[in-house]
Design a protein around this motif. Structure first.
Motif, PDB file in Angstrom:
ATOM      1  N   PRO A 155       0.844  -1.197   0.000  1.00 30.71           N
ATOM      2  CA  PRO A 155       0.000   0.000   0.000  1.00 30.71           C
ATOM      3  C   PRO A 155       0.879   1.246   0.000  1.00 30.71           C
ATOM      4  CG  PRO A 155      -0.435  -1.427   1.914  1.00 30.71           C
ATOM      5  CD  PRO A 155       0.867  -1.851   1.318  1.00 30.71           C
ATOM      6  N   VAL A 156       0.512   2.225  -0.794  1.00 31.53           N
ATOM      7  CA  VAL A 156       1.205   3.523  -0.756  1.00 31.53           C
ATOM      8  C   VAL A 156       0.143   4.625  -0.700  1.00 31.53           C
ATOM      9  CG1 VAL A 156       3.158   2.609  -2.108  1.00 31.53           C
ATOM     10  CG2 VAL A 156       1.382   3.929  -3.274  1.00 31.53           C
ATOM     11  N   LEU A 157       0.574   5.831  -0.409  1.00 34.66           N
ATOM     12  CA  LEU A 157      -0.378   6.949  -0.436  1.00 34.66           C
ATOM     13  C   LEU A 157      -0.925   7.109  -1.844  1.00 34.66           C
ATOM     14  CD1 LEU A 157       1.235   9.905   1.525  1.00 34.66           C
ATOM     15  CD2 LEU A 157      -0.229   8.098   2.375  1.00 34.66           C
ATOM     16  N   HIS A 158      -2.109   7.667  -1.960  1.00 37.87           N
ATOM     17  CA  HIS A 158      -2.633   7.961  -3.295  1.00 37.87           C
ATOM     18  C   HIS A 158      -1.838   9.141  -3.875  1.00 37.87           C
ATOM     19  CE1 HIS A 158      -5.289   8.966  -6.571  1.00 37.87           C
ATOM     20  NE2 HIS A 158      -5.898   7.806  -6.375  1.00 37.87           N
ATOM     21  N   PRO A 159      -1.460   9.070  -5.163  1.00 39.89           N
ATOM     22  CA  PRO A 159      -0.701  10.195  -5.737  1.00 39.89           C
ATOM     23  C   PRO A 159      -1.422  11.540  -5.592  1.00 39.89           C
ATOM     24  CG  PRO A 159      -0.765   8.344  -7.282  1.00 39.89           C
ATOM     25  CD  PRO A 159      -1.625   7.968  -6.125  1.00 39.89           C
ATOM     26  N   ALA A 160      -2.745  11.540  -5.596  1.00 37.72           N
ATOM     27  CA  ALA A 160      -3.472  12.811  -5.424  1.00 37.72           C
ATOM     28  C   ALA A 160      -3.197  13.389  -4.036  1.00 37.72           C
ATOM     29  CB  ALA A 160      -4.973  12.599  -5.639  1.00 37.72           C
ATOM     30  N   ALA A 161      -3.040  12.516  -3.031  1.00 35.61           N
ATOM     31  CA  ALA A 161      -2.726  12.978  -1.673  1.00 35.61           C
ATOM     32  C   ALA A 161      -1.299  13.525  -1.639  1.00 35.61           C
ATOM     33  CB  ALA A 161      -2.880  11.841  -0.675  1.00 35.61           C
ATOM     34  N   ALA A 162      -0.402  12.894  -2.402  1.00 33.97           N
ATOM     35  CA  ALA A 162       0.989  13.352  -2.446  1.00 33.97           C
ATOM     36  C   ALA A 162       1.076  14.752  -3.052  1.00 33.97           C
ATOM     37  CB  ALA A 162       1.836  12.370  -3.246  1.00 33.97           C
ATOM     38  N   LEU A 163       0.161  15.044  -3.978  1.00 36.33           N
ATOM     39  CA  LEU A 163       0.166  16.378  -4.610  1.00 36.33           C
ATOM     40  C   LEU A 163      -0.288  17.468  -3.642  1.00 36.33           C
ATOM     41  CD1 LEU A 163      -1.286  15.518  -8.149  1.00 36.33           C
ATOM     42  CD2 LEU A 163       1.039  16.276  -7.618  1.00 36.33           C
ATOM     43  N   ARG A 164      -0.911  17.048  -2.534  1.00 35.81           N
ATOM     44  CA  ARG A 164      -1.458  18.045  -1.594  1.00 35.81           C
ATOM     45  C   ARG A 164      -0.469  18.482  -0.529  1.00 35.81           C
ATOM     46  NH1 ARG A 164      -6.534  15.136  -2.487  1.00 35.81           N
ATOM     47  NH2 ARG A 164      -6.160  13.735  -0.751  1.00 35.81           N
ATOM     48  N   SER A 165       0.609  17.731  -0.286  1.00 36.26           N
ATOM     49  CA  SER A 165       1.573  18.183   0.734  1.00 36.26           C
ATOM     50  C   SER A 165       2.974  17.667   0.452  1.00 36.26           C
ATOM     51  CB  SER A 165       1.120  17.763   2.150  1.00 36.26           C
ATOM     52  OG  SER A 165       1.705  16.555   2.551  1.00 36.26           O
ATOM     53  N   ALA A 166       3.945  18.476   0.810  1.00 37.27           N
ATOM     54  CA  ALA A 166       5.349  18.125   0.579  1.00 37.27           C
ATOM     55  C   ALA A 166       5.726  16.888   1.396  1.00 37.27           C
ATOM     56  CB  ALA A 166       6.238  19.303   0.959  1.00 37.27           C
ATOM     57  N   GLN A 167       5.119  16.780   2.585  1.00 38.47           N
ATOM     58  CA  GLN A 167       5.409  15.627   3.447  1.00 38.47           C
ATOM     59  C   GLN A 167       4.921  14.332   2.780  1.00 38.47           C
ATOM     60  OE1 GLN A 167       3.321  15.836   7.158  1.00 38.47           O
ATOM     61  NE2 GLN A 167       4.599  14.278   8.115  1.00 38.47           N
ATOM     62  N   ASN A 168       3.707  14.398   2.234  1.00 40.21           N
ATOM     63  CA  ASN A 168       3.168  13.232   1.528  1.00 40.21           C
ATOM     64  C   ASN A 168       3.999  12.901   0.290  1.00 40.21           C
ATOM     65  OD1 ASN A 168       1.158  13.074   3.392  1.00 40.21           O
ATOM     66  ND2 ASN A 168      -0.493  13.824   2.061  1.00 40.21           N
ATOM     67  N   MET A 169       4.471  13.937  -0.368  1.00 36.33           N
ATOM     68  CA  MET A 169       5.271  13.728  -1.577  1.00 36.33           C
ATOM     69  C   MET A 169       6.561  12.980  -1.220  1.00 36.33           C
ATOM     70  SD  MET A 169       5.282  14.184  -4.812  1.00 36.33           S
ATOM     71  CE  MET A 169       4.371  15.594  -5.430  1.00 36.33           C
ATOM     72  N   ALA A 170       7.194  13.384  -0.118  1.00 39.51           N
ATOM     73  CA  ALA A 170       8.428  12.708   0.307  1.00 39.51           C
ATOM     74  C   ALA A 170       8.133  11.244   0.637  1.00 39.51           C
ATOM     75  CB  ALA A 170       9.013  13.429   1.522  1.00 39.51           C
ATOM     76  N   MET A 171       6.969  11.017   1.264  1.00 35.49           N
ATOM     77  CA  MET A 171       6.575   9.657   1.659  1.00 35.49           C
ATOM     78  C   MET A 171       6.395   8.756   0.432  1.00 35.49           C
ATOM     79  SD  MET A 171       3.501   9.415   4.364  1.00 35.49           S
ATOM     80  CE  MET A 171       3.639  10.584   5.643  1.00 35.49           C
ATOM     81  N   ILE A 172       5.690   9.268  -0.584  1.00 36.60           N
ATOM     82  CA  ILE A 172       5.410   8.434  -1.756  1.00 36.60           C
ATOM     83  C   ILE A 172       6.701   8.169  -2.541  1.00 36.60           C
ATOM     84  CG2 ILE A 172       4.750  10.150  -3.534  1.00 36.60           C
ATOM     85  CD1 ILE A 172       2.354   8.313  -4.192  1.00 36.60           C
ATOM     86  N   ARG A 173       7.594   9.136  -2.554  1.00 34.04           N
ATOM     87  CA  ARG A 173       8.875   8.919  -3.271  1.00 34.04           C
ATOM     88  C   ARG A 173       9.669   7.798  -2.603  1.00 34.04           C
ATOM     89  NH1 ARG A 173       9.372  12.353  -7.251  1.00 34.04           N
ATOM     90  NH2 ARG A 173       8.526  14.462  -7.114  1.00 34.04           N
ATOM     91  N   GLU A 174       9.660   7.799  -1.275  1.00 31.42           N
ATOM     92  CA  GLU A 174      10.365   6.750  -0.539  1.00 31.42           C
ATOM     93  C   GLU A 174       9.686   5.392  -0.763  1.00 31.42           C
ATOM     94  OE1 GLU A 174      11.071   8.040   3.503  1.00 31.42           O
ATOM     95  OE2 GLU A 174      11.402   5.939   4.058  1.00 31.42           O
ATOM     96  N   ASP A 175       8.345   5.414  -0.776  1.00 32.00           N
ATOM     97  CA  ASP A 175       7.596   4.162  -1.010  1.00 32.00           C
ATOM     98  C   ASP A 175       7.945   3.569  -2.376  1.00 32.00           C
ATOM     99  OD1 ASP A 175       6.411   4.488   1.423  1.00 32.00           O
ATOM    100  OD2 ASP A 175       4.455   5.135   0.646  1.00 32.00           O
ATOM    101  N   PHE A 176       8.132   4.416  -3.373  1.00 33.48           N
ATOM    102  CA  PHE A 176       8.473   3.906  -4.706  1.00 33.48           C
ATOM    103  C   PHE A 176       9.897   3.323  -4.720  1.00 33.48           C
ATOM    104  CE2 PHE A 176       5.420   4.321  -8.227  1.00 33.48           C
ATOM    105  CZ  PHE A 176       4.315   4.689  -7.485  1.00 33.48           C
TER     106      PHE A 176
END
Ligand code: URA
Length: 203
Positions: A155-176
């Motif tokens: 499971p990873v964050l939804h990319p739309a959620a990653a677009l909403r915050s820098a913290q989420n963006m960092a999280m999804i990049r690490e998940d990938f």
């Protein structure tokens, strides 16, 4: 109806679907796209406005980010398969309701069986809940590798959620980055029976 032996047959079996209420507002069914033999299968929540208009999954803003994340792990859209829990757009992009998820589930289950991925990446809370058949806290579970029947579920964050915050963006990049590692590992979990559609909607 004869069990589909290919994704094309499965798409044919789905037909001009009216099994749930979502057909009333849709422009196109968004069945899925990519490599039928992909090692990596993405499952999102449901088509948005752009996907509904084009009939292709993840081609709006969240899709652009997904393309970029794929590139960051040396992959392209043509080398993975991308689909959604529901194949028609929920009005106003609301979460799909249990009836809609259940009606679509046999198609999702068969897509997974036919593609036989090594890693199934669930994009966001709703997809992760459907695949794991329980309520999930995506901010806790994201990036972890869970054993599924014959494949790993990540499971990873939804990319739309990653677009909403820098913290989420960092999280999804690490998940990938983790996804890349899981794909490079040899092992896959043992295969056990696929979940029955009736089991759905329990979360
Ligand atoms: N969000 C999703 O969950 N799926 C899509 O196809 C597009 C946006």
């Amino acid at each position: 109806m004869k069990e589909a032996a290919t994704l094309a047959e499965l798409r044919e079996n789905l037909g001009v679907c009216t099994r749930c209420g979502l057909h009333q507002g849709r422009t196109n069914i968004v069945f899925g796209a990519g490599d039928e033999n992909a090692d990596l299968l993405f499952v999102g929540e449901g088509p948005g406005r752009v996907e509904d208009a084009k009939g292709v999954p993840f081609v709006g803003p969240a899709g652009k980010l997904l393309d970029e994340l794929l590139q960051s792990i040396s992959l392209t859209r043509s080398r993975v398969y991308i689909t959604n829990v529901v194949k028609c757009r929920p009005p106003g992009n609301r979460d799909p309701i249990p009836d809609e998820i259940e009606k679509c589930n046999r198609y999702l289950v068969r897509q997974i069986e036919l593609i036989k991925p090594k890693v199934l990446c669930a994009l966001g809370r709703v997809a992760a809940g459907v695949i794991l058949q329980r309520n999930v806290q995506i901010t806790r579970l994201h990036g972890q590798k869970v054993e599924g029947p014959g494949y790993f579920i990540v499971p990873v964050l939804h990319p739309a959620a990653a677009l909403r915050s820098a913290q989420n963006m960092a999280m999804i990049r690490e998940d990938f980055e983790n996804l890349r590692k899981y794909l490079d590992e040899d092992a896959v979990p043992p295969k056990t029976p696929a979940p029955e559609p009736e089991q759905m909607g329990l979360f």
